[in-house]
Design an enzyme around this catalytic site. Sequence first.
Site, PDB file in Angstrom:
ATOM      1  N   GLU A   3       3.505   2.442 -10.703  1.00  0.00           N
ATOM      2  CA  GLU A   3       2.074   2.185 -10.927  1.00  0.00           C
ATOM      3  C   GLU A   3       1.409   3.366 -11.630  1.00  0.00           C
ATOM      4  OE1 GLU A   3      -0.828   0.039 -10.137  1.00  0.00           O
ATOM      5  OE2 GLU A   3       0.773  -1.367 -10.505  1.00  0.00           O
ATOM      6  N   TYR A  56      -5.083   3.027  -6.284  1.00  0.00           N
ATOM      7  CA  TYR A  56      -3.760   3.318  -5.697  1.00  0.00           C
ATOM      8  C   TYR A  56      -2.949   4.207  -6.638  1.00  0.00           C
ATOM      9  CZ  TYR A  56       1.167   2.416  -4.534  1.00  0.00           C
ATOM     10  OH  TYR A  56       2.504   2.550  -4.258  1.00  0.00           O
ATOM     11  N   LYS A  78      -1.658   8.041  -5.928  1.00  0.00           N
ATOM     12  CA  LYS A  78      -0.225   8.356  -5.972  1.00  0.00           C
ATOM     13  C   LYS A  78       0.084   9.435  -7.011  1.00  0.00           C
ATOM     14  CE  LYS A  78       2.078   5.814  -2.971  1.00  0.00           C
ATOM     15  NZ  LYS A  78       3.145   6.327  -2.084  1.00  0.00           N
ATOM     16  N   THR A 113       5.571   6.182  -7.723  1.00  0.00           N
ATOM     17  CA  THR A 113       5.575   4.770  -8.098  1.00  0.00           C
ATOM     18  C   THR A 113       5.385   4.541  -9.595  1.00  0.00           C
ATOM     19  OG1 THR A 113       4.214   2.751  -7.974  1.00  0.00           O
ATOM     20  CG2 THR A 113       3.122   4.788  -7.365  1.00  0.00           C
TER      21      THR A 113
HETATM   22  P1  NAP Z   1       4.835  -0.769   3.165  1.00  0.00           P
HETATM   23  O1  NAP Z   1       5.786  -1.814   3.630  1.00  0.00           O
HETATM   24  O2  NAP Z   1       3.418  -1.141   2.909  1.00  0.00           O
HETATM   25  O3  NAP Z   1       4.857   0.418   4.277  1.00  0.00           O
HETATM   26  C1  NAP Z   1       3.876   1.411   4.318  1.00  0.00           C
HETATM   27  C2  NAP Z   1       4.021   2.190   5.596  1.00  0.00           C
HETATM   28  O4  NAP Z   1       3.005   3.213   5.638  1.00  0.00           O
HETATM   29  C3  NAP Z   1       3.836   1.372   6.888  1.00  0.00           C
HETATM   30  O5  NAP Z   1       4.773   1.826   7.848  1.00  0.00           O
HETATM   31  C4  NAP Z   1       2.432   1.738   7.317  1.00  0.00           C
HETATM   32  O6  NAP Z   1       2.217   1.595   8.693  1.00  0.00           O
HETATM   33  C5  NAP Z   1       2.409   3.207   6.934  1.00  0.00           C
HETATM   34  N1  NAP Z   1       1.053   3.754   6.891  1.00  0.00           N
HETATM   35  C6  NAP Z   1      -0.058   3.200   6.338  1.00  0.00           C
HETATM   36  N2  NAP Z   1      -1.125   3.996   6.535  1.00  0.00           N
HETATM   37  C7  NAP Z   1      -0.668   5.080   7.250  1.00  0.00           C
HETATM   38  C8  NAP Z   1      -1.303   6.231   7.783  1.00  0.00           C
HETATM   39  N3  NAP Z   1      -2.615   6.452   7.623  1.00  0.00           N
HETATM   40  N4  NAP Z   1      -0.556   7.121   8.471  1.00  0.00           N
HETATM   41  C9  NAP Z   1       0.794   6.910   8.632  1.00  0.00           C
HETATM   42  N5  NAP Z   1       1.430   5.840   8.162  1.00  0.00           N
HETATM   43  C10 NAP Z   1       0.705   4.918   7.471  1.00  0.00           C
HETATM   44  O7  NAP Z   1       5.373  -0.057   1.854  1.00  0.00           O
HETATM   45  P2  NAP Z   1       6.876  -0.018   1.251  1.00  0.00           P
HETATM   46  O8  NAP Z   1       7.042  -1.154   0.318  1.00  0.00           O
HETATM   47  O9  NAP Z   1       7.831   0.194   2.358  1.00  0.00           O
HETATM   48  O10 NAP Z   1       6.781   1.285   0.339  1.00  0.00           O
HETATM   49  C11 NAP Z   1       7.112   2.570   0.865  1.00  0.00           C
HETATM   50  C12 NAP Z   1       6.425   3.631   0.024  1.00  0.00           C
HETATM   51  O11 NAP Z   1       6.897   3.546  -1.322  1.00  0.00           O
HETATM   52  C13 NAP Z   1       4.923   3.533  -0.078  1.00  0.00           C
HETATM   53  O12 NAP Z   1       4.400   4.849  -0.151  1.00  0.00           O
HETATM   54  C14 NAP Z   1       4.666   2.810  -1.385  1.00  0.00           C
HETATM   55  O13 NAP Z   1       3.397   3.136  -1.902  1.00  0.00           O
HETATM   56  C15 NAP Z   1       5.803   3.365  -2.217  1.00  0.00           C
HETATM   57  N6  NAP Z   1       6.324   2.493  -3.289  1.00  0.00           N
HETATM   58  C16 NAP Z   1       6.674   1.223  -2.998  1.00  0.00           C
HETATM   59  C17 NAP Z   1       7.227   0.433  -3.989  1.00  0.00           C
HETATM   60  C18 NAP Z   1       7.665  -0.987  -3.729  1.00  0.00           C
HETATM   61  O14 NAP Z   1       7.833  -1.738  -4.694  1.00  0.00           O
HETATM   62  N7  NAP Z   1       7.887  -1.370  -2.474  1.00  0.00           N
HETATM   63  C19 NAP Z   1       7.419   0.964  -5.286  1.00  0.00           C
HETATM   64  C20 NAP Z   1       7.058   2.289  -5.528  1.00  0.00           C
HETATM   65  C21 NAP Z   1       6.517   3.056  -4.499  1.00  0.00           C
HETATM   66  P3  NAP Z   1       1.419   0.262   9.225  1.00  0.00           P
HETATM   67  O15 NAP Z   1       2.272  -0.893   8.836  1.00  0.00           O
HETATM   68  O16 NAP Z   1       1.298   0.490  10.671  1.00  0.00           O
HETATM   69  O17 NAP Z   1       0.120   0.278   8.476  1.00  0.00           O
HETATM   70  N1  GDD Z   2       0.048  -9.634  -4.786  1.00  0.00           N
HETATM   71  C1  GDD Z   2      -0.183 -10.585  -5.717  1.00  0.00           C
HETATM   72  N2  GDD Z   2      -0.709 -11.780  -5.322  1.00  0.00           N
HETATM   73  N3  GDD Z   2       0.126 -10.323  -7.011  1.00  0.00           N
HETATM   74  C2  GDD Z   2      -0.087 -11.311  -7.911  1.00  0.00           C
HETATM   75  C3  GDD Z   2      -0.614 -12.551  -7.565  1.00  0.00           C
HETATM   76  C4  GDD Z   2      -0.952 -12.800  -6.212  1.00  0.00           C
HETATM   77  O1  GDD Z   2      -1.419 -13.863  -5.831  1.00  0.00           O
HETATM   78  N4  GDD Z   2      -0.681 -13.301  -8.684  1.00  0.00           N
HETATM   79  C5  GDD Z   2      -0.228 -12.557  -9.702  1.00  0.00           C
HETATM   80  N5  GDD Z   2       0.132 -11.343  -9.229  1.00  0.00           N
HETATM   81  C6  GDD Z   2       0.623 -10.217 -10.050  1.00  0.00           C
HETATM   82  C7  GDD Z   2      -0.198  -8.946  -9.877  1.00  0.00           C
HETATM   83  O2  GDD Z   2      -1.422  -9.039 -10.609  1.00  0.00           O
HETATM   84  C8  GDD Z   2       0.783  -7.927 -10.420  1.00  0.00           C
HETATM   85  O3  GDD Z   2       0.706  -7.890 -11.821  1.00  0.00           O
HETATM   86  C9  GDD Z   2       2.146  -8.494 -10.019  1.00  0.00           C
HETATM   87  O4  GDD Z   2       1.923  -9.859  -9.628  1.00  0.00           O
HETATM   88  C10 GDD Z   2       2.824  -7.761  -8.864  1.00  0.00           C
HETATM   89  O5  GDD Z   2       1.911  -7.628  -7.802  1.00  0.00           O
HETATM   90  P1  GDD Z   2       2.362  -7.049  -6.369  1.00  0.00           P
HETATM   91  O6  GDD Z   2       3.536  -7.794  -5.875  1.00  0.00           O
HETATM   92  O7  GDD Z   2       1.146  -7.009  -5.517  1.00  0.00           O
HETATM   93  O8  GDD Z   2       2.923  -5.582  -6.711  1.00  0.00           O
HETATM   94  P2  GDD Z   2       2.322  -4.412  -7.610  1.00  0.00           P
HETATM   95  O9  GDD Z   2       3.178  -4.324  -8.845  1.00  0.00           O
HETATM   96  O10 GDD Z   2       0.875  -4.509  -7.784  1.00  0.00           O
HETATM   97  O11 GDD Z   2       2.598  -3.138  -6.673  1.00  0.00           O
HETATM   98  C11 GDD Z   2       3.844  -2.985  -5.993  1.00  0.00           C
HETATM   99  O12 GDD Z   2       4.719  -2.241  -6.813  1.00  0.00           O
HETATM  100  C12 GDD Z   2       4.320  -0.892  -7.068  1.00  0.00           C
HETATM  101  C13 GDD Z   2       5.390  -0.262  -7.966  1.00  0.00           C
HETATM  102  O13 GDD Z   2       5.186  -0.674  -9.295  1.00  0.00           O
HETATM  103  C14 GDD Z   2       3.548  -2.286  -4.665  1.00  0.00           C
HETATM  104  O14 GDD Z   2       4.737  -2.283  -3.900  1.00  0.00           O
HETATM  105  C15 GDD Z   2       3.123  -0.852  -4.877  1.00  0.00           C
HETATM  106  O15 GDD Z   2       3.034  -0.189  -3.611  1.00  0.00           O
HETATM  107  C16 GDD Z   2       4.173  -0.155  -5.744  1.00  0.00           C
HETATM  108  O16 GDD Z   2       3.819   1.195  -5.953  1.00  0.00           O
END
Ligand code: NAP
Ligand code: GDD
Length: 338
Positions: free
Chosen positions: A129, A151, A155, A127
């Site tokens: 992050e 987090y 990661k 990520t």
């Molecule tokens: P998400 O919607 O939060 O999905 C996370 C998944 O992990 C869910 O299926 C959850 O199951 C499962 N999980 C949680 N705890 C677990 C455990 N102990 N054992 C097995 N499975 C577990 O996340 P996403 O947005 O699809 O992201 C997919 C991956 O990419 C994550 O690793 C995230 O950190 C990473 N990532 C995401 C982003 C982004 O912007 N979306 C960016 C960079 C990296 P439950 O729902 O049942 O808890």
């Molecule tokens: N969630 C949330 N809620 N974020 C807020 C809010 C609020 O009310 N107000 C402002 N923000 C700002 C957060 O402080 C952050 O700077 C930004 O919006 C994005 O927040 P999120 O959507 O929660 O995502 P993230 O960037 O912290 O993390 C996501 O992206 C990562 C990759 O860069 C997640 O998907 C992570 O799992 C992923 O790794």
Amino acid sequence: MSTKSALITGITGQDGAYLSQLLLQKGYAVHGLLPRRSTDTLWRLRELGVDRDVRLHDGDLTDLSSLIRAMEASKAIEVYNLGAQSFVGSSWQQPILTAQVDGVGALNVLEAVRIVNPEARFYQASTSEMFGLIQAEMQDERTLFHPRSPYGVAKLMAHWATVNYRESFGLHASSGILFNHESPLRGIEFVTRKVSDAVARIKLGKAKELRLGNIDAKRDWGFAGDYVEAMWLMLQQPQADDYVVATGITTTVRDMCRIAFGHAGLSMDEHLVIDPAFFRPAEVDVLLGNPGKAKAKLGWTPKTSLEQLITMMVDADLRRLGAVKRLEPERLPGSRIE
Ligand code: NAP
Ligand code: GDD
């Protein structure tokens, strides 16, 4: 030719659902790890119309024996580790769980691969992050890491474990350093979906305000459906490697919000309230990825603009909330028509 088999941890999450759909379209047998939960977690797979086409195995990232069993039962030759406690905000409240699931959990999957089938190809969901307090204006594969949350720290362990298993044991283990990617299947706690849901509620007269924290933060947002293609492409390469996946454009939370309110014909200034409760102990102020390597080596490019993404999300929430009663589960754009 026998069917290729893939195992996805986190199959019930946003990316797990889109990746399942993509792999099924490509003819894979898709297997997923299903942690025990007291509520129904299959809604995303249902929305894409693929819930009955995937095979689920009871298991948890913190339980190595369940991962070994899932590897054996699935006979997977591609393993995608997408499972995680993925909400940055919660990682300050649950740092130990986040480390166990996101850090040690990835190590458990690598061990299961090494023990059961070291020839299987492995993808780690790394990520942006990990860049946290950014050390370069535009982040790429050579940029130094400085995580800002438990987090990000967890990661980073998983990322280096992936690199280390590649170097130590010759595993085909790749790490996708993905920047934020969103969709109508995004969890409600993340800012884009919180905004699209609130805008839809306000439009339909079900809510009056949207409370947010730091709206000056900037993110490089793309569409999850585009990003899962990059994951698959990484595992098709002859050599495992690490890739940044991003759009190369960064936008403030404020401007992203403006797109959502504007699409619904609403004034953001009339409804948005800044609430200190949503500020984080340490913020990642700006993320901006350079997807040059993914473009050059994988032939991958993002196809969806932020405007298209946010309007798609607002429209999906308007449809969900506008529904009085449905006999059939709703199908979203990109759904498989049965
Ligand atoms: P998400 O919607 O939060 O999905 C996370 C998944 O992990 C869910 O299926 C959850 O199951 C499962 N999980 C949680 N705890 C677990 C455990 N102990 N054992 C097995 N499975 C577990 O996340 P996403 O947005 O699809 O992201 C997919 C991956 O990419 C994550 O690793 C995230 O950190 C990473 N990532 C995401 C982003 C982004 O912007 N979306 C960016 C960079 C990296 P439950 O729902 O049942 O808890
Ligand atoms: N969630 C949330 N809620 N974020 C807020 C809010 C609020 O009310 N107000 C402002 N923000 C700002 C957060 O402080 C952050 O700077 C930004 O919006 C994005 O927040 P999120 O959507 O929660 O995502 P993230 O960037 O912290 O993390 C996501 O992206 C990562 C990759 O860069 C997640 O998907 C992570 O799992 C992923 O790794």
